[in-house]
Structures are given as structure tokens and as C-alpha cells.
Design a protein around this motif. Sequence first.
Motif, PDB file in Angstrom:
ATOM      1  N   ARG A 188     -15.194 -40.844 -62.104  1.00  0.00           N
ATOM      2  CA  ARG A 188     -14.122 -41.764 -62.477  1.00  0.00           C
ATOM      3  C   ARG A 188     -13.911 -41.700 -63.982  1.00  0.00           C
ATOM      4  N   ARG A 223     -14.294 -40.578 -70.987  1.00  0.00           N
ATOM      5  CA  ARG A 223     -15.711 -40.615 -70.624  1.00  0.00           C
ATOM      6  C   ARG A 223     -15.782 -40.706 -69.102  1.00  0.00           C
ATOM      7  N   TRP A 224     -16.593 -39.829 -68.513  1.00  0.00           N
ATOM      8  CA  TRP A 224     -16.652 -39.705 -67.058  1.00  0.00           C
ATOM      9  C   TRP A 224     -17.890 -40.393 -66.504  1.00  0.00           C
ATOM     10  N   SER A 225     -17.712 -41.102 -65.409  1.00  0.00           N
ATOM     11  CA  SER A 225     -18.844 -41.738 -64.731  1.00  0.00           C
ATOM     12  C   SER A 225     -19.507 -40.734 -63.791  1.00  0.00           C
ATOM     13  N   ALA A 226     -20.612 -41.145 -63.202  1.00  0.00           N
ATOM     14  CA  ALA A 226     -21.338 -40.257 -62.298  1.00  0.00           C
ATOM     15  C   ALA A 226     -20.515 -39.875 -61.076  1.00  0.00           C
ATOM     16  N   ASP A 227     -19.578 -40.739 -60.669  1.00  0.00           N
ATOM     17  CA  ASP A 227     -18.758 -40.437 -59.494  1.00  0.00           C
ATOM     18  C   ASP A 227     -17.365 -39.923 -59.883  1.00  0.00           C
ATOM     19  N   VAL A 237     -23.760 -37.802 -66.416  1.00  0.00           N
ATOM     20  CA  VAL A 237     -23.269 -39.174 -66.505  1.00  0.00           C
ATOM     21  C   VAL A 237     -22.897 -39.466 -67.957  1.00  0.00           C
ATOM     22  N   GLY A 238     -21.707 -40.020 -68.141  1.00  0.00           N
ATOM     23  CA  GLY A 238     -21.258 -40.341 -69.477  1.00  0.00           C
ATOM     24  C   GLY A 238     -20.740 -39.156 -70.267  1.00  0.00           C
ATOM     25  N   GLU A 250     -12.838 -42.998 -67.704  1.00  0.00           N
ATOM     26  CA  GLU A 250     -12.575 -44.125 -68.592  1.00  0.00           C
ATOM     27  C   GLU A 250     -11.882 -43.561 -69.829  1.00  0.00           C
ATOM     28  N   THR A 287     -18.219 -36.562 -71.892  1.00  0.00           N
ATOM     29  CA  THR A 287     -16.949 -36.886 -72.548  1.00  0.00           C
ATOM     30  C   THR A 287     -16.169 -35.609 -72.808  1.00  0.00           C
TER      31      THR A 287
END
Length: 373
Positions: free
Chosen positions: A32, A26-30, A4-5, A34, A7
Amino acid sequence: MGGVGSTTIGLMSGTSTDGVDGVLVRWSADDRPEVLAHVQHAFDPALRAELLALNSPGENELHRAALAANALTEAYARTVDALLADSGVAGAEVQAVGAHGQTVRHRPGAFDGTGYTLQLNAPALLAERCGIDVVADFRSRDLAAGGQAAPLVPVVHRALFARPGRDIAVLNLGGIANLSLLHADGRLSGFDTGPANVLMDLWIERTRGLPYDADGAWAAQGKVLPTLLADALCEPYFAAPAPKSTGRDLFHADWLERLLARHPGVAAADVQSTLCELTVRSVAQALAASMPSAAELLVCGGGALNGELMRRLGAALPAVTVLSTAGRGLPPLQVEAVAFAWLARAHLSRVAGNEPAVTGARGARVLGALYPA
């Protein structure tokens, strides 16, 4: 995939050979993304000219290609530096840089049954310059497994844009056009449809000294020549079955010259208009044949900024909602760079980055090679 988080950075320089797009994600847990920063760096004219020249056989190619790879990598390093400066993220916080390189030859399956795909790059030099792990050479493993090594982005398009129960197509309009077909039942397919901007850019540069037709304004001034268009659509590639991929190895200046030699005396603006229509017609025919029930066509790449091209796509596909990926949260010039940030993350997690149904490879494979900082 990944933490989670986590980069990563994605660097893409595509068939249009206009420059580097870089994103820090920056990647989320699912899964996605950013996008914390996006940087575009145009190529120095001399480097662009050399990269284009290396698409064709020439004198002292190995020496020239090695130096061009070094120069490209310096442009990549400057892009990474700018991304870190713009985002305020420290290099130590970035897990990896996904660096695609510059494709100069793409002949999968040719000559000896394996063929090759060649992306100029110097990833060890990039790791030295940036002090960040670099993942590169994304295409060769799929090719080694019997695949086309392209397109690779459909897997990422599925992660970014798929909606359960809906048939959605994603169209990348760079130098070459490729379709990702996100089927309602979860299946994924896709292929290169043919030229996107490559022929239009060649023609306007040759006749008007401009690098591209801004907003398709010149194409809009001309008229489509039916006989020229019909002749262009006779290119066997368009009727070839998938899996298939293409590039400047086929759609280059000589291809255009041979076409125009059969149609002497045509007006330059009419040629531009017809080349625009060739992109539209080849995409529309491919979509109608492969996903006639598509509800949406999401468009990314530089061609998404060509208003005339987008208008014609909408007219050619009246039953399909044609819109830029910006309408789904990701600006069109960021999508391919985000894809290589995703593929770098997939490599670190040992997640397959190809889709055999797209490339024709014998199976799913982890793509890329790691160059530790």
C-alpha cells in the motif's frame, strides 16, 4: 515486494505534455502506498513546444531530441529535489527513482514486425543530478517480447484498487484514455480506448489560445454534432481488438483536420463539445463490450478534474458508479506517478511489471533498466 517502509519516487510526464508529476512514496508490507509528497512542475513553454514538435518528423531530429531529453531530465531533477525538500526525506533513504520519460513516438509491431516505442529521457544524467538509483526505459522489454508496451498501469491499478468478487474498471484520462479491467475472479485486462484530452487540448489551443478546457466549460457551451461524432467514431482503431495501444502517432492535428474538412462550417464550441463526447462514447462502448458487469469506474488523470467530462461519463454509464480515484484514497493526479514508483520498486525486486493479457507480450517480464547512482 521490497522491504517494509521502502521508499521510491515516481516521475511521469504523459501524452498531454503539460509537465511533470512526481510523487515520493513509502510502501507498506502489503504494497500500500503512502504518498509523502506530490509535486507538479509545468513544462517551460519552449520545452513543451519542442516535445510536441518531436512527435512528428522534422529537421535535425536526433540533435533536437537529445537536447530535449537533457532539458526534460533537468525538469525531472528539479522535481526530485522538490519532493525531498517537501517531505523532509533524505535522498539516501530513497531506493530508486522511476522515471518514465516523454513518449514522442509509439509504433509497436509496425514496419519490421517489432516496431518501437520512444521515450525521451537521460536517466544517467538524472542519476548524476540526484545521487539516487534511477530505473527507466520501462516499455522496451515488453515490446521486445512481442507486446504493445502499453498500457503498463493496469498491473499497478490491480495492486491499488482491486476488490475480490467485484468487477471494477479504472480509467486513466491523460492525453490518451486507457482502461484497466479488474475482474472479480482476479483476471486482469485492459487497453487504450482512444483519445482522452489530446484532441480537446489541440482544438482549444488552436482556436482560443488556451492549453486546455478548464472543467470542460467550453465543451458545455457547445452542442454535440451527431454526424461529426459518427464520422469520428468510424476511425478503425475504435473497432480494433485488444491488445492495442495508441497515442499522438494516430490522434494528432492532421487527424483532426481531416475530420473537420469533411464537415465545413461547424461552430468551434460545437467541435469541442463533440470531441468531449468522442472521449465519452469511445470509453463507454469499450467498457460495455469488455466488462458489461462493471460495478465501478474509477477515474484518474487530468480528465478526472474535467467536470463536464465526468458528468457525461456518468450519464453514458447509468448502471456504473463513476467516481474519481480520490474516492478510493489516491488523488487522480498522483496515480500514474505512483505507478512508476511501483514499477521502479518491482524492478529492484525482480518482479514482473507487465501483464501479457493486457499488452500481448509472450510472457511476464521485469521491466526497466537500472542506472546506479
